[in-house]
Design an enzyme around this catalytic site. Structure first.
Site, PDB file in Angstrom:
ATOM      1  N   GLU A 144       4.840  -5.068   5.075  1.00 19.48           N
ATOM      2  CA  GLU A 144       4.642  -4.288   6.306  1.00 19.48           C
ATOM      3  C   GLU A 144       3.388  -4.713   7.071  1.00 19.48           C
ATOM      4  O   GLU A 144       2.593  -3.882   7.503  1.00 19.48           O
ATOM      5  CB  GLU A 144       4.595  -2.795   5.986  1.00 19.48           C
ATOM      6  CG  GLU A 144       5.920  -2.233   5.528  1.00 19.48           C
ATOM      7  CD  GLU A 144       5.912  -0.721   5.345  1.00 19.48           C
ATOM      8  OE1 GLU A 144       4.852  -0.095   5.530  1.00 19.48           O
ATOM      9  OE2 GLU A 144       6.977  -0.162   5.023  1.00 19.48           O
TER      10      GLU A 144
ATOM     11  N   GLU B   4      13.115  -1.774   1.568  1.00 21.76           N
ATOM     12  CA  GLU B   4      12.704  -0.374   1.427  1.00 21.76           C
ATOM     13  C   GLU B   4      13.651   0.485   2.251  1.00 21.76           C
ATOM     14  O   GLU B   4      13.762   0.295   3.466  1.00 21.76           O
ATOM     15  CB  GLU B   4      11.263  -0.128   1.905  1.00 21.76           C
ATOM     16  CG  GLU B   4      10.195  -0.610   0.950  1.00 21.76           C
ATOM     17  CD  GLU B   4       8.800  -0.168   1.367  1.00 21.76           C
ATOM     18  OE1 GLU B   4       8.665   0.957   1.918  1.00 21.76           O
ATOM     19  OE2 GLU B   4       7.855  -0.949   1.145  1.00 21.76           O
TER      20      GLU B   4
END
Length: 502
Positions: free
Chosen positions: A172, A291
């Site tokens: 991320e 995710e």
């Protein structure tokens, strides 16, 4: 209400990469400590790993587990988790404002993966660290011997390399919350150089570059385009993340969010094709949706810990969503979407596996049990491997507050490796049964061999320590296959799996 579908043996989407049924474990909350690892637990093995959790994970037949993060990895020194445990340093984890004992590191995690029958998907730190630490980690994990890092691994008790094939280049990195956050060009250049170094070690390794943390990021989808401009020729996958919430307590709108997921996948697939064409490339890059889950039930205590109000606790309860029956439907819809988009989504990891927004819950010193969402994940992982069928579905629809034309019956089908067919179907209708008929063309001599249904009059029903099977599948009895046509009734707000075989 009626719905129809046609499944033709020759009309397929793609062979499903079994890794779309992967999972994720991060050093966060109780995912590791008192999740998979609790040396004083009555079921603990010689490595301190909980045997009751191992049994529940083995039942899921998970092909890969992503580790060690997540936000945690962006300030993680992998070397802290090797060598004698009593000599490992305690570190402050800036991502989750907790302390990390490093009792579990790569050796312990690798042994646990072997015990549950899964492969490792490892992430390197491209936040606070970079290329050098990443290449050393890969050498430690994968080189047979005769070099500094591989010989150190052998001194630490692991003679043979683990030969991990799948590596994530950070986590991320588009997020301002990330330790070592970078803009797209900065990250793209670092990821490309790190990938080149890793490929210089072993060109056969598979590499995942960071895409957007979610589709609401202000940099999306420019982030994907810029990062892929730098990395397209040296990576295999770009990662996407998405979590689902029902803060408004509107079930119809909540269950329509799979449309948002599908659009997210479609958009990034288009960016991939754009960069491929622009670079005149012959190679393909796919999506790693590493995710995903429902995430919104957590308690206020999370905020207090993350804001630093409790100091630096070790393995506190964080992000421990208690899932209800409504979430069963959402997870079923998410997995159905991945099956239907298996031509571009090759990896997916439910986040996470134990305690932290997870299908498995534990009590310190006590039992482990299946949360409600365990079951749709279990059914897909165990019985959804093969080729995704390209169904033609006709079904009444409804409009949510964000999307129009949402089908009341969501259907995915897999031509399984043993020659059978598995159908997964979710009814989004609140109060009316749906009669579903599926024409099975080209599938001879099949019969219904298993029919499982999950339905509940209480959308808020949950499983607890004392009522572990309050929400659980039950055998269905209404699915029939006659003259090449499957007929099944879909109760309001229900999830079903129908397996056909010989």
């Amino acid at each position: 209400m009626k719905a129809t579908a046609t499944a033709h043996r020759d009309f397929t989407i793609s062979k499903i990469d079994e890794r779309i049924y992967g999972a994720f474990l991060e050093h966060l909350g109780r995912a590791i400590y008192s999740g998979i690892y609790e040396p004083d637990h009555p079921t603990a093995d010689s490595d301190g790993m909980r045997g009751d959790v191992i049994d529940l994970v083995k039942d899921l037949d998970i092909p890969i587990v992503r580790y060690p993060g997540g936000n945690f990895v962006s300030a993680y020194n992998w070397e802290d988790g090797i060598g004698p445990k009593q000599e490992r340093p305690v570190r402050l984890d800036l991502a989750w404002h907790t302390s990390e004992s490093n009792e579990v590191g790569i050796h312990e995690f690798a042994n646990w993966c072997k015990s549950v029958g899964t492969e490792m998907m490892l992430a390197v730190n491209l936040g606070s660290r970079g290329l050098d630490a990443a290449r050393n980690f890969v050498e430690y994990v994968n080189h047979p011997g005769g070099s500094y890092w591989s010989d150190l691994r052998r001194e630490n008790g692991q003679e043979e390399p683990w030969n991990v094939k799948l590596w994530c280049l950070g986590n991320e990195m588009d997020g301002p919350w990330q330790i070592g956050h970078k803009d797209a060009a900065e990250y793209g250049k670092l990821a490309a150089e790190t990938a080149k170094a890793i490929r210089a070690f072993d060109s056969s390794l598979e590499l995942v570059v960071c895409g957007s943390s979610h589709s609401g990021m202000p940099t999306y989808p420019d982030w994907e385009a810029t990062v892929l401009e730098h990395t397209y020729d040296v990576v295999d996958y770009i990662s996407l993340h998405m979590y689902f919430a029902n803060h408004e307590k509107n079930t119809g709108s909540y269950l329509a969010l799979a449309h948002k997921l599908d659009t997210y996948i479609d958009t990034v697939a288009g960016v991939i094709q754009f960069v491929k064409a622009k670079r005149r490339s012959q190679k393909d890059v796919y999506i790693s949706f590493d995710e995903w889950n429902v995430w919104y039930h957590s308690n206020q205590q999370d905020r207090e810990i993350l804001d630093g109000g409790n100091g630096w606790p070790h393995a506190p309860a964080l992000l421990e969503d208690i899932y209800n029956f409504e979430d069963v439907l959402q997870v079923g819809l998410i997995i159905n979407t991945f099956i239907r988009r298996s031509n571009v989504v090759k990896i997916a990891c439910i986040a996470q596996l134990v305690n932290v927004i997870a299908p498995i819950m534990t009590e310190r010193g006590g039992p482990a049990w299946r949360q409600t969402i365990y079951y749709p994940y279990y059914f897909a992982s165990r019985f959804g491997r093969g080729k995704a069928l390209d169904l033609a579905v006709t079904c009444p629809t409804y409009d949510s507050d964000q999307y129009s034309g949402i089908a009341y019956a969501d259907v995915a089908a897999v031509h399984t490796e043993d020659g059978g067919v598995t159908i997964f179907v979710v009814s989004r209708h609140p109060d009316e049964a749906i009669e579903l008929e599926v024409d099975m063309i080209g599938f001879d001599d099949l019969r219904v061999v298993d029919h499982q249904i999950m339905a509940s009059p209480d959308l808020q029903a949950v499983n607890t320590r004392d009522r572990q099977d309050a929400v659980a599948p039950k055998p269905g009895n209404g699915a029939t296959l006659s003259d090449g046509r499957l007929s099944v009734a879909l109760p309001p707000y229900s999830y079903q799996m129908i397996r056909m075989g010989r």
